[in-house]
Structure formats: structure tokens, C-alpha cells
Design an enzyme around this catalytic site. Structure first.
Site: not given
Length: 260
Positions: A165, A169
């Protein structure tokens, strides 16, 4: 170059519009008079978003277009944007919101399937949508539009066990910077909203206790969804000669600033 002056003549597309932040921001746009294309994998969830908008502002759902699509499929993404072009001839706002979490894991324990799912959805999907929006916005008349990428506080500082993640990002931050630069020549404003601990189904565990950088497990503060919606709408309503490149909206008491 300013977009059409009336909200009712402005066209938005929101990915991940069937739940959470995407749903809340799509409803806010509908309530503000925008025509909104709701994109997500589950048609029933998208219909529920339109119904929610109608429940608090009767008639709002008439401006909602349901467009089931998986953002990891570039052909499906292009088909949605082609339909927007054929229907309206323009797009004024893309909220590049769709994203997933993967199970917490150290790098050696992360399943490759989970890594690939995160990259395909959080990064590839965002790029496919940004690419299609960019192509439409640079050619339409009047030219230009706004793209808002949903980053994360993980785009600055990781949590333990969040490598997939966090990496995606961080990549969104690069996507935002490069697209903002490339968009200047075409009146395309690109910005990013980084959100920390909004109250939703996805963050329920944080209220109960989540692993910290020092190895402890502690509850974390969360903020109401309306704080995110207000920040997003401030960005969406700006004239194209102004841009919020990056904004962070976070629960005041969450452990983001400081040492963990």
C-alpha cells in the site's frame, strides 16, 4: 482557462464510488449540482450511492450515471471515458479514488498476489484513469479540467506491515507531480488529497487498536467523513487557474506527526 461556470453544466467522474470516501464525495458533488459518473466494480453499490444522494436531495440521482468497471482493466476504463465523451463532449473533474489495502505483512511474508493486486488497483488503475481523463481534457472546448488523486498519509510515512500500500501511494505522489507539470500546457490542474484515519468500515480496527512503529498496539483517533468531503469540495470548486497540489486532512490526534 475556467471551466463552465454553472455546477449543473460540470461533469465529474469518481472511481471507487460505491463506498467510503468515493461514495461520500460523489454524493457531495451531486448535491452541489454536478453531473457525476459513478465508477466501481459493483453496480448495486453504485446504485446505492445514487439512492443515498436522492434521499437527502430529491432529484440528485437524475444526474448520476452508473458505470460499472474495473479500473485494473484498461479497455474497460477507456470504454467509460469514451462514453463520457460521447454523452457530454467533456469532463471537468476526475476523482481518482479507487484503491485497496492488502493484509499486513513484512516484505518477505507478503504474498505476490497481494503485491500485484495493490499495484494493479492503486497505481495502474489510477494511471489508466488519469491517462484517459488527460486525453479528453486537453482536446475538449473549453480546454482543461481538474484531476484529484487520492493519496494517503502512507504517501509520506508508512505503517508497519504496509509495504504494498505504501509503495503504491508513494507512486501516486510521483503521478501527481508529473501530471501536474505536464498538465500546465493544457489547463489541466492535478492535485492530491492525503487522508488519515477517516471514520469508515475500512478503519474500524484503528479505533480498537493498531500496530505502531514502536511495536505497541494502541487505538488511533479518527475523524468524521465530512472533514474529507469539505476538503475535497474545496479543491473541486477552485477555478482552473488555481491548484491545491497537495493537501493533508487528518484526525488531529492521530500519531502521524512525531516519533513512533
Amino acid at each position: 482557462m475556467a471551466p463552465p461556470s454553472s455546477s449543473s453544466s460540470r461533469i465529474a467522474l469518481v472511481t471507487g464510488a460505491g463506498s467510503g470516501i468515493g461514495r461520500a464525495c460523489a454524493v457531495a458533488l451531486l448535491h452541489d449540482g454536478w453531473t457525476v459518473w459513478l465508477v466501481g466494480r459493483r453496480a448495486a453499490a453504485l446504485h446505492a450511492t445514487a439512492t443515498q444522494a436522492d434521499a437527502t436531495q430529491p432529484g440528485a440521482a437524475a444526474r448520476a450515471h452508473i458505470a460499472p468497471a474495473d479500473v485494473t482493466d484498461p479497455a474497460a476504463v477507456q470504454a467509460v471515458f469514451d462514453t463520457v465523451r460521447a454523452t457530454h463532449g467533456r469532463l471537468d473533474l476526475l476523482f481518482n479514488n479507487a484503491g485497496i489495502f492488502t493484509p499486513p505483512a513484512t516484505p518477505d511474508a507478503l504474498a505476490l498476489d497481494d503485491w500485484h493486486r495493490a499495484v494493479h488497483t492503486n497505481l495502474n488503475g489510477a494511471f489508466y484513469c488519469l491517462r484517459a481523463a488527460f486525453a479528453l481534457m486537453r482536446e475538449q472546448h473549453p480546454r482543461g479540467g481538474r484531476i484529484i488523486n487520492n493519496g494517503s498519509i502512507s504517501a509520506h510515512t508508512p505503517r508497519p506491515g504496509s509495504i504494498a500500500y505504501t509503495a503504491t501511494k508513494h507512486a501516486i505522489t510521483g503521478l501527481t507531480k508529473a501530471a501536474a507539470l505536464d498538465g500546465r500546457a493544457f489547463d489541466i490542474a492535478v492535485g492530491q488529497i492525503d487522508i488519515g484515519n477517516v471514520a469508515s468500515d475500512m478503519t474500524t480496527a484503528m479505533a480498537a487498536g493498531v500496530l505502531q512503529a514502536d511495536g505497541s498496539v494502541r487505538p488511533e483517533a479518527r475523524m468524521d467523513m465530512d472533514a474529507v468531503v469539505q476538503t475535497f469540495m474545496m479543491m473541486a470548486r477552485l477555478p482552473l487557474e488555481a491548484n491545491v497540489l497537495f493537501v493533508t486532512v487528518m484526525a488531529t490526534k492521530m500519531p502521524f506527526v512525531g516519533r513512533g
